[in-house]
Enzyme design. Structure first.
Site, short mmCIF file in Angstrom:
data_model
loop_
_atom_site.label_atom_id
_atom_site.label_comp_id
_atom_site.label_asym_id
_atom_site.label_seq_id
_atom_site.Cartn_x
_atom_site.Cartn_y
_atom_site.Cartn_z
N TYR A 135 0.85 -1.18 0.00
CA TYR A 135 0.00 0.00 0.00
C TYR A 135 0.90 1.24 0.00
O TYR A 135 1.47 1.61 1.02
CB TYR A 135 -0.90 -0.06 1.24
CG TYR A 135 -1.93 1.03 1.38
CD1 TYR A 135 -2.03 2.10 0.52
CD2 TYR A 135 -2.85 0.97 2.43
CE1 TYR A 135 -2.99 3.08 0.67
CE2 TYR A 135 -3.82 1.94 2.61
CZ TYR A 135 -3.88 3.00 1.73
OH TYR A 135 -4.83 3.98 1.90
N LYS A 165 -1.11 -1.08 -4.23
CA LYS A 165 -2.21 -0.11 -4.15
C LYS A 165 -1.55 1.26 -4.23
O LYS A 165 -0.92 1.72 -3.27
CB LYS A 165 -2.99 -0.28 -2.85
CG LYS A 165 -4.14 0.71 -2.69
CD LYS A 165 -4.78 0.56 -1.31
CE LYS A 165 -5.99 1.47 -1.14
NZ LYS A 165 -5.64 2.91 -1.11
#
Length: 304
Positions: A135, A165
């Site tokens: 992330y 992400k």
């Protein structure tokens, strides 16, 4: 590994009386499927993960994996400043049947790139059977490395690394990252307000908070891009920007407005955000609903 496709809603954490309220999650999950999203990202930034205890996050992960219809991929964020906490949450997510796990960089002691890759490798191995997504959100973590550099070190070191992400505005790095090793990794776009930019660069999937209440709008942007109607896509993206601007104008933290809009469309009481984030006032929420209807109209998710 299977790559993600479509919109993934960044799920809110329901509260009631200051405590986690899992009772509304089955209704919330069914609403997301009806609204046109393909997955839910649990315990992320939108879900206030770092304001929750590990026990609360385990409770939410279990509730979502138990409640989500089969069409809804459940991705559990397990990032934490404590590595053992990350490992515990990752192993739990795999045990409960999550589709994938994800983790952001530690946010207090800032790692160098070598330290970050080593840390993430230890988190990922705790759920070896699940796809793992790093992330990337430098605005919150301070870990502002190029993701092309991250992949150069992580490639081959983390067997279950599925992708990233990507919640940042460096579109050059985004595109180069998506192209790395012939497009080996799934780089999921993470900025709702500039989704069109990601789609123009080839993004197939996106994770965001406003997909909770306006998934039809963003699916219309995706459809316009697929039809190469960029004039229409730009008009629709402007609607998104105006909705987000309205949320920012209604409350000191736009997440409060977005959460209120989500509960309104889903027909569930998601409660306020946890301190230190201020809740939106009732009058401000009503005005925001009216404004959203004027701006978004038919592009809001169908109200339950």
């Amino acid at each position: 590994m299977e790559k993600l496709n479509g919109l993934i809603a960044a799920g809110f954490t329901p509260f009631k009386g200051g405590k986690i309220n899992t009772e509304v999650i089955p209704t919330y999950a069914k609403y997301l499927v009806r609204s046109g999203v393909s997955g839910v990202f649990v315990n992320g930034t939108t879900g206030e993960s770092l304001s929750l205890t590990v026990e609360e996050r385990l409770l939410l992960a279990e509730a979502w994996t138990r409640s989500a219809p089969k069409e809804l991929k459940v991705i559990i964020h397990v990032g934490h400043n404590s590595l053992p906490a990350c490992e515990k949450m990752a192993a739990h997510a795999q045990e409960k049947g999550a589709w994938a796990v994800s983790a952001m960089a530690p946010t207090f002691f800032k790692p160098d790139l070598n330290g970050l890759v080593s840390y993430i490798a230890q988190v990922a191995v705790a759920a070896p059977d699940l796809p793992f997504y790093y992330y990337h959100m430098p605005s919150m973590t301070g870990a502002s490395f190029l993701m092309t550099d991250f992949l150069k070190q992580a490639d081959g070191l983390i067997p279950n690394l599925a992708g990233i992400k990507y919640t940042w505005e460096d579109l050059m790095d985004y595109s180069l990252t998506a192209d790395y090793a012939g497009g080996k990794y799934d780089v999921v776009f993470g900025r709702d307000e500039i989704l069109l930019c990601g789609l123009a660069l080839g993004a197939k999937a996106a994770i965001g908070s406003t997909y909770n209440f306006a998934a039809p709008l963003y699916n219309a942007v995706r459809a316009a891009v697929a039809e190469k109607d960029f004039e229409k896509a730009n008009e629709l993206q402007l609607v998104s920007m105006k909705l987000i601007a309205a949320c920012r104008a209604a409350t000191p933290c736009d997440l409060s407005g977005i959460k209120a809009l989500t509960g309104w469309r889903a027909g569930v009481d998601l409660g306020p955000l946890r301190a230190p984030i201020s809740a939106i006032e009732a009058d401000a929420a009503r005005k925001l609903f009216e404004t959203a209807e004027k701006i978004g109209g038919a592009y809001l998710s169908v109200k339950s």
